[in-house]
Design an enzyme around this catalytic site. Structure first.
Site, PDB file in Angstrom:
ATOM      1  N   PRO A   1       9.952  57.809  -8.121  1.00  0.00           N
ATOM      2  CA  PRO A   1       9.114  57.991  -8.883  1.00  0.00           C
ATOM      3  C   PRO A   1       8.748  56.824  -9.992  1.00  0.00           C
ATOM      4  CG  PRO A   1      11.414  59.003  -9.454  1.00  0.00           C
ATOM      5  CD  PRO A   1      11.360  58.431  -8.162  1.00  0.00           C
TER       6      PRO A   1
ATOM      7  N   SER B   1      16.327  54.030 -18.594  1.00  0.00           N
ATOM      8  CA  SER B   1      16.369  53.788 -17.038  1.00  0.00           C
ATOM      9  C   SER B   1      15.818  54.929 -16.336  1.00  0.00           C
ATOM     10  CB  SER B   1      17.593  53.297 -16.292  1.00  0.00           C
ATOM     11  OG  SER B   1      18.508  54.303 -16.484  1.00  0.00           O
ATOM     12  N   LYS B   2      15.611  54.900 -14.984  1.00  0.00           N
ATOM     13  CA  LYS B   2      15.228  56.233 -14.260  1.00  0.00           C
ATOM     14  C   LYS B   2      16.611  57.010 -14.335  1.00  0.00           C
ATOM     15  CE  LYS B   2      11.668  54.284 -11.185  1.00  0.00           C
ATOM     16  NZ  LYS B   2      11.490  53.968  -9.643  1.00  0.00           N
ATOM     17  N   ARG B   3      17.512  56.479 -14.347  1.00  0.00           N
ATOM     18  CA  ARG B   3      18.801  57.246 -14.374  1.00  0.00           C
ATOM     19  C   ARG B   3      18.939  58.206 -15.591  1.00  0.00           C
ATOM     20  NH1 ARG B   3      20.363  52.557 -12.311  1.00  0.00           N
ATOM     21  NH2 ARG B   3      21.140  51.799 -14.429  1.00  0.00           N
ATOM     22  N   ASP B   4      18.251  57.939 -16.720  1.00  0.00           N
ATOM     23  CA  ASP B   4      18.380  58.543 -17.920  1.00  0.00           C
ATOM     24  C   ASP B   4      17.565  59.670 -18.054  1.00  0.00           C
ATOM     25  OD1 ASP B   4      20.107  56.684 -19.358  1.00  0.00           O
ATOM     26  OD2 ASP B   4      18.229  55.558 -19.565  1.00  0.00           O
TER      27      ASP B   4
END
Length: 513
Positions: free
Chosen positions: A18, A266-269
């Site tokens: 995404p 980040s995307k992981r957040d």
């Protein structure tokens, strides 16, 4: 800093998942710059790394850009003179430029295996040297600089695995100008000989990026700070390919940081910190894990654009709310900060609430009408419009209007305990009933009439308005706070107000006498 050259910019994401909200900001800045200078906005899909390709990611990118209002002039769907706009479909054209670099002595074949590369890195690390395939270490490896020419020819003829690497000088100062950061200076002794063409014939990001920017006549490369370390290599490729005179101007944008400023957002957040990091909801095609999006959370695209524009860019005045046209007019790369911008959830919510308050009541109601009627059944449109008008000032998202509107379409199901315990005294119940009858006798209809008669009733009965106002609100809505109380009375009408007071007093066991 612009030239007379036609402005052509590109947003060049990789379809590996995404699109991060930081990527949306990069696309937005490119778009604003292009429109400001009557230029061209291009979408190029950089999918050279087929191992990381994620199904659905490209469409997600395009849907995200469309949702925030970024219009593309050229791209995979729009076409254009520089088609195709997916790098995987441009594969045949890159080889000639790799060959040109080989012929001119600016690149070389490397036949090293993964095991040999790993051994080289460990050997350099043990010697406390830079662990890189560079001007020093390449002379001890298997490549066309160290192997006899006939062996190189034989290996190529036999189909041995190889890559093509750039041949950087051992010590040469590279100096280029960045519109945001000023002059950038790097020595090639701190760089390595990056792979330009892989064994499967697919170019790496570095070669494809430079070749495509040249062929598409890109005038300005506006991208994230994480690509700044690659810019010296790209500079050398422009130089070696003979394109230095038409090299685009660089502008490397600051990072988007976590709210505490401690590291890149980040995307992981996503969702972990309590807010989306993606523009649209994303469902992982492998794990089926769902990550929330700004659209699904109820954010307006205009508010997301406004919020992102000010994360790193500072307008000349103190204006905060901008339409897209106003952003185009005001935007300059010179006003973009070098330092990272901390994401501020409260500011994001403020922007959305500001845009909600500026929306036409009819527009908001139309977007919610089907949900209203599915939840509450049929009702007069005029009534629904008044509900929306009363609630829109008190919420941050239009979908919260639906959540907060229950007592408008039926009697309250519960009553605020804290107000009841603190404000409901021995005579509160009888005073509320007397007030309701007083409203009926006075034939109150408008909010102003209710307010006038409420004050008159309190004065006549020796009551402080503060003693009765909040109990009245709780009795008719069940809530401690909400829209202006007298406007609620106008909407509900005298008979409904009386019934609501009776129900409230009955449920909290206060005397009806």
């Amino acid at each position: 800093m612009t030239t007379e050259r036609d402005v052509r910019v590109r947003f060049a994401p990789s379809p590996t998942g995404p699109l991060h909200i930081g990527g949306v900001r990069t696309a937005l800045y490119n778009y604003l710059f292009a429109r400001k200078h009557k230029g061209t906005m291009i979408l190029r899909i950089e999918d050279t790394d087929q191992n990381r390709f994620v199904p659905g990611a490209e469409q997600y990118i395009k849907d995200s850009l469309k949702w925030v209002g970024i219009e593309l002039d050229e791209g995979p769907d729009q076409g254009g003179a520089n088609a195709p706009y997916r790098q995987s479909e441009r594969k045949p054209m890159y080889r000639q430029y790799a060959d040109q670099l080989l012929e001119n002595g600016f690149a070389y074949y490397a036949f090293d295996t993964e095991e040999e590369l790993d051994a080289m890195r460990k050997r350099l690390e043990a010697s406390k040297m830079q662990s890189a395939y560079d001007a020093v270490s390449r002379m001890s490896m298997k490549n066309s600089l160290t192997l006899p020419a006939d062996e190189v020819a034989e290996r190529l003829q036999n189909g041995d695995n190889y890559v093509i690497r750039i041949k950087l000088p051992r010590k040469e100062e590279i100096r280029f100008y960045d519109i945001i950061r000023g002059w950038v200076t790097v020595n090639t002794s701190q760089m390595d000989d990056k792979v330009l063409l892989k064994g499967d014939g697919m170019p790496t990001y570095h070669l494809a990026n430079v070749v495509d920017d040249y062929l598409m006549q890109i005038s300005h490369v506006i991208r994230g700070e994480e690509w700044l370390p690659s810019a010296p290599l790209h500079y050398m490729l422009y130089k070696y390919l003979g394109w230095q005179d038409v090299m685009p101007q660089f502008a490397h944008l600051p990072l988007l940081l976590k709210p505490d400023g401690n590291g890149k957002l980040s995307k992981r957040d996503g969702d972990r910190l309590g807010f989306p990091v993606f523009p649209l909801q994303w469902t992982d095609p492998v794990t089926n894990e769902i990550s929330s999006g700004y659209r699904e959370r109820g954010y307006f695209p205009e508010s997301v654009v406004n919020m992102l524009a000010l994360l790193g860019w500072h307008p000349s005045d103190n204006q905060e709310v901008f339409s897209m046209d106003e952003l185009v007019e005001a935007f300059t790369l010179e006003k973009v900060s070098k330092s990272g911008a901390k994401f501020d959830l409260n500011k994001a919510l403020w922007f959305n609430q500001t845009y909600l308050q500026g929306k036409n009541v009819n527009e908001i109601f139309n977007s919610l009408e089907d949900q209203f009627k599915a939840k509450y059944g049929d009702f007069e449109t005029e009534y629904g419009l008044k509900v929306v008008e009363l609630l829109k000032e008190k919420v941050q998202f239009s979908n919260q209007i639906l959540d907060e509107s229950g007592y408008f379409f039926g009697m309250p199901e519960k009553y605020d305990k804290q107000v009841i315990e603190k404000k409901f005294k021995e005579n509160t119940g009888s005073n509320l009933l007397s007030l309701s009858n007083y409203f009926i006798d006075c034939k109150c209809f408008s909010a102003s009439e209710f307010e006038q008669e409420f004050k008159a009733f309190c004065e006549k009965n020796g009551l402080k308005t503060g003693d009765l106002l909040q109990p009245l609100r709780v009795a008719i809505s069940g809530e401690a706070v909400g829209p202006p109380i007298f406007e609620l009375l106008e909407l509900f009408g005298n008979e409904n107000v009386h019934k609501r007071i009776e129900k409230c007093l009955s449920e909290i066991n206060l005397s009806l006498s």
